[in-house]
Structures are given as C-alpha cells and as structure tokens.
Scaffold this motif. Sequence first.
Motif, PDB file in Angstrom:
ATOM      1  N   TYR A   1      12.526  -9.235   0.030  1.00 17.32           N
ATOM      2  CA  TYR A   1      11.232  -8.563  -0.013  1.00 17.32           C
ATOM      3  C   TYR A   1      11.382  -7.107  -0.409  1.00 17.32           C
ATOM      4  CZ  TYR A   1      12.188  -6.711   4.740  1.00 17.32           C
ATOM      5  OH  TYR A   1      12.719  -6.074   5.841  1.00 17.32           O
ATOM      6  N   LEU A   2      10.281  -6.616  -0.953  1.00 16.10           N
ATOM      7  CA  LEU A   2      10.211  -5.242  -1.418  1.00 16.10           C
ATOM      8  C   LEU A   2       9.334  -4.445  -0.461  1.00 16.10           C
ATOM      9  CD1 LEU A   2      10.728  -3.223  -3.840  1.00 16.10           C
ATOM     10  CD2 LEU A   2       8.499  -3.982  -4.687  1.00 16.10           C
ATOM     11  N   LYS A   3       9.870  -3.370   0.086  1.00 15.50           N
ATOM     12  CA  LYS A   3       9.060  -2.505   0.942  1.00 15.50           C
ATOM     13  C   LYS A   3       8.111  -1.683   0.085  1.00 15.50           C
ATOM     14  CE  LYS A   3      12.123  -1.943   4.926  1.00 15.50           C
ATOM     15  NZ  LYS A   3      12.820  -0.985   5.814  1.00 15.50           N
ATOM     16  N   LEU A   4       6.871  -1.608   0.517  1.00 17.76           N
ATOM     17  CA  LEU A   4       5.868  -0.805  -0.173  1.00 17.76           C
ATOM     18  C   LEU A   4       5.864   0.611   0.393  1.00 17.76           C
ATOM     19  CD1 LEU A   4       2.994  -3.446  -0.156  1.00 17.76           C
ATOM     20  CD2 LEU A   4       4.341  -2.730  -2.143  1.00 17.76           C
ATOM     21  N   PRO A   5       5.352   1.585  -0.350  1.00 17.03           N
ATOM     22  CA  PRO A   5       5.229   2.939   0.200  1.00 17.03           C
ATOM     23  C   PRO A   5       4.376   2.916   1.470  1.00 17.03           C
ATOM     24  CG  PRO A   5       4.823   2.938  -2.163  1.00 17.03           C
ATOM     25  CD  PRO A   5       4.878   1.502  -1.750  1.00 17.03           C
ATOM     26  N   GLU A   6       4.715   3.736   2.440  1.00  9.59           N
ATOM     27  CA  GLU A   6       3.984   3.701   3.709  1.00  9.59           C
ATOM     28  C   GLU A   6       2.517   4.093   3.537  1.00  9.59           C
ATOM     29  OE1 GLU A   6       5.266   8.130   5.406  1.00  9.59           O
ATOM     30  OE2 GLU A   6       5.863   6.310   6.467  1.00  9.59           O
ATOM     31  N   GLU A   7       2.200   4.766   2.438  1.00  7.34           N
ATOM     32  CA  GLU A   7       0.796   5.108   2.170  1.00  7.34           C
ATOM     33  C   GLU A   7      -0.063   3.873   1.902  1.00  7.34           C
ATOM     34  OE1 GLU A   7       3.269   8.630   1.457  1.00  7.34           O
ATOM     35  OE2 GLU A   7       3.371   6.567   0.704  1.00  7.34           O
ATOM     36  N   ILE A   8       0.578   2.736   1.602  1.00  5.99           N
ATOM     37  CA  ILE A   8      -0.202   1.524   1.307  1.00  5.99           C
ATOM     38  C   ILE A   8       0.268   0.302   2.100  1.00  5.99           C
ATOM     39  CG2 ILE A   8      -0.673   2.386  -1.018  1.00  5.99           C
ATOM     40  CD1 ILE A   8       1.239   0.242  -2.092  1.00  5.99           C
ATOM     41  N   ASP A   9       1.308   0.444   2.945  1.00  3.47           N
ATOM     42  CA  ASP A   9       1.816  -0.745   3.645  1.00  3.47           C
ATOM     43  C   ASP A   9       1.114  -1.006   4.978  1.00  3.47           C
ATOM     44  OD1 ASP A   9       2.912   1.042   5.496  1.00  3.47           O
ATOM     45  OD2 ASP A   9       4.999   0.473   5.117  1.00  3.47           O
ATOM     46  N   LEU A  10       0.185  -0.126   5.367  1.00  2.94           N
ATOM     47  CA  LEU A  10      -0.624  -0.270   6.582  1.00  2.94           C
ATOM     48  C   LEU A  10       0.233  -0.358   7.847  1.00  2.94           C
ATOM     49  CD1 LEU A  10      -3.284  -2.851   5.280  1.00  2.94           C
ATOM     50  CD2 LEU A  10      -3.243  -0.359   5.026  1.00  2.94           C
ATOM     51  N   GLY A  11       1.381   0.308   7.814  1.00  2.00           N
ATOM     52  CA  GLY A  11       2.290   0.227   8.955  1.00  2.00           C
ATOM     53  C   GLY A  11       2.530   1.517   9.700  1.00  2.00           C
ATOM     54  N   ASN A  12       1.915   2.624   9.259  1.00  4.86           N
ATOM     55  CA  ASN A  12       2.168   3.922   9.885  1.00  4.86           C
ATOM     56  C   ASN A  12       0.904   4.423  10.585  1.00  4.86           C
ATOM     57  OD1 ASN A  12       2.735   6.550  10.596  1.00  4.86           O
ATOM     58  ND2 ASN A  12       3.674   7.107   8.649  1.00  4.86           N
ATOM     59  N   PRO A  13       0.895   4.469  11.918  1.00  4.10           N
ATOM     60  CA  PRO A  13      -0.302   4.921  12.646  1.00  4.10           C
ATOM     61  C   PRO A  13      -0.762   6.322  12.259  1.00  4.10           C
ATOM     62  CG  PRO A  13       1.252   3.878  14.137  1.00  4.10           C
ATOM     63  CD  PRO A  13       1.963   4.040  12.831  1.00  4.10           C
ATOM     64  N   GLU A  14       0.146   7.152  11.807  1.00  4.59           N
ATOM     65  CA  GLU A  14      -0.217   8.519  11.430  1.00  4.59           C
ATOM     66  C   GLU A  14      -1.028   8.563  10.139  1.00  4.59           C
ATOM     67  OE1 GLU A  14       3.245  10.963  11.350  1.00  4.59           O
ATOM     68  OE2 GLU A  14       3.709  10.663  13.481  1.00  4.59           O
TER      69      GLU A  14
END
Length: 335
Positions: free
Chosen positions: A238-251
């Motif tokens: 799998y390819l990790k997406l940028p955190e700006e679009i991966d919906l995984g960073n609460p901040e």
Amino acid sequence: MKGSPMLGRCCILIALLILIALLIAYKGIPSPAPESSRRIKIFLAGSLQIPLEEITGLYRKIKNLDFQMEASGSVEAIKKVTELGKYADLILVADYNLIPKLMMNQTEWYVAFATDRLVIVYTESSKYASEVNGTNWHQILMREGVKVGISDPNRDPCGYRSIISLLLASNGSLASELLRGTNMRVRGMEAWIPDPVQGSEKIVIRPKSVELLALLESGALDYAFEYESVAIQHNLSYLKLPEEIDLGNPELKDLYSTAKVHLSSGVVIEGDVIAYGLTIPKVARNEGEALEFTKFLLTEGLKIFEKLGQRAIRPPLAYGEVPEELRGIVREVGG
C-alpha cells in the motif's frame, strides 16, 4: 386379593419422582439459560470483521457465548435496525459520526474507540506498480487503462471518505477528473452521490471496501482506496497518502472538514478524522451480556485492534448517556 409386589414398587418409584420434581421446583434450581441469553448478535463494518473474530474468540475462553456477526457497510449495518426492523445487541461502525446522524431514536450513547487512515492498496501485478509513489500516485491513477476501486459511498464510510480524500487532494479537480464517466457529480469541494451509484471504465464500485480485495488480487483492479488496517490485515502492498488527505491526523480536522459528500439519503458527510464507533441499540435482546462484552472490547480488545492496524483511542471517548458499567473505562466528552 393381594396387590402385585411389582406394582407396589412402581407406585413408590413414581411417588419419589414426583416428590423430587416438587423439591426441585420449590428450591428454584435454575434451568438451562434460554438460547437468546447465550447469544450476542453483532452488526459490524466489514473492516472490523478480522479483529472482532479474534476478540470474540478470546472472550469465549472466559464465557461460553455464541456470537452471531453480520458484516456489511456501516450505513447498511445501521439501516438493518432503523429501516429493516432487525435487532442487534451491538453495532460497530467505521464512522462514529453515523450513530448520532442515523440512530437518534435508537440509542442514547455511543463510543469512539479506534482510528485509522486512508491508503491506496495495490499488488505486484497492478499497472505501473514499480513506478507509483507518494508524489505521482494521482497521475498513475489517471493513466489510460488503470482501474481504481472504491466502495459505495451510500453504504460504506470508506467510500465517502475516498471521495473526500480526492476532493482534498487538489481542491476538487482530481475528483472531477477521476470520477468522470460515473454518475457522481462534483462541484468545487463537494460531491453528490446518487443511488444506485454507477462506476465507469476507470472506477469500479462495490458495496463495501473489503469486497474490492478479491478484484485487486485477481487483477480486475489495479488500485483501491482502503483503510491502512485492511491493508495490514490482508498483507497487501500500500501507498501512504499525505496526511492532509488521509483523514488520519486529528490536528488537521478543520482542513478535512472543508470537503463534503452529499449521500442519496440527504445526509451530508463532512470530512473528519477516521474514528470507529460502537453502541448498543434500544432493540437489543441481550443488553447485559452485550455490555459485559463491550467492557472487554474497550479494554483487552484494544490490544487486538492495535495489533491489526487500528490505532486505539485511550481512553475511548463516550458521548451521551453512557451506561454505568462503562463509566470507569471511557472518557465522557459530550452529548
């Protein structure tokens, strides 16, 4: 005329059996528990099936219970209760926000217990697998002949989250290009999803995200949007997406919220951090056992979720009128 000795002994035996039965009734010796009290019926998101199978297996070593689990998309799991009139003792979904949105009259509380992130899964036989990376993935997906899978946004949170991720990737332009030919409509940072939703030569749609895996492994798909936990559980590249679009960073919650998806039901989904949720609906037939199992799931069970790629929320976050049995293991954060 004298009675038969055999007849006399039979009468005595019958009298003794009647006496024993009366004593049992008087003493209140418990009869076997009814079938329903030994069963917990669970409706759950497909992405939670593997960890739930392991958690229920561990719990059976403590308590002899039968778990009846039905996996589906999260929206469908809820609609089985709210629209089809079915009962469940416990509901687990891939988006905790769906519980207050769709179950307002069916439950008084819910708990968010784990998080995840969106990734793109593929195999060695996927087109351009040797080239794809964190910089060019969107260009690879747009190439001619490349087939991309998403789950049905009307039925599965992974589906509408995939659309939200595409909207966030380039202020909506990537979503417009990739979804061209489908009957989904994109304008700016919003998308509208009809029902039934239709794919295209490029976009393949299935009711729930885990159903895309067989297509991926058979070569019918090149890439698919999935949760990282699903990729880990199925040993997929799998390819990790940028955190700006991966919906995984609460901040980055505020950034995620700039994208919206309108479902065919009229429900509007606003971009948010991925979080799994659970509740016990009012129609539960075995609430007591369901609560006991939920306590186990929110304590010992969190270790299983973490092992399988779903990041536990510690302590789990509880909303609404939380049952007394759970108050020592959750943090109550709102209504």
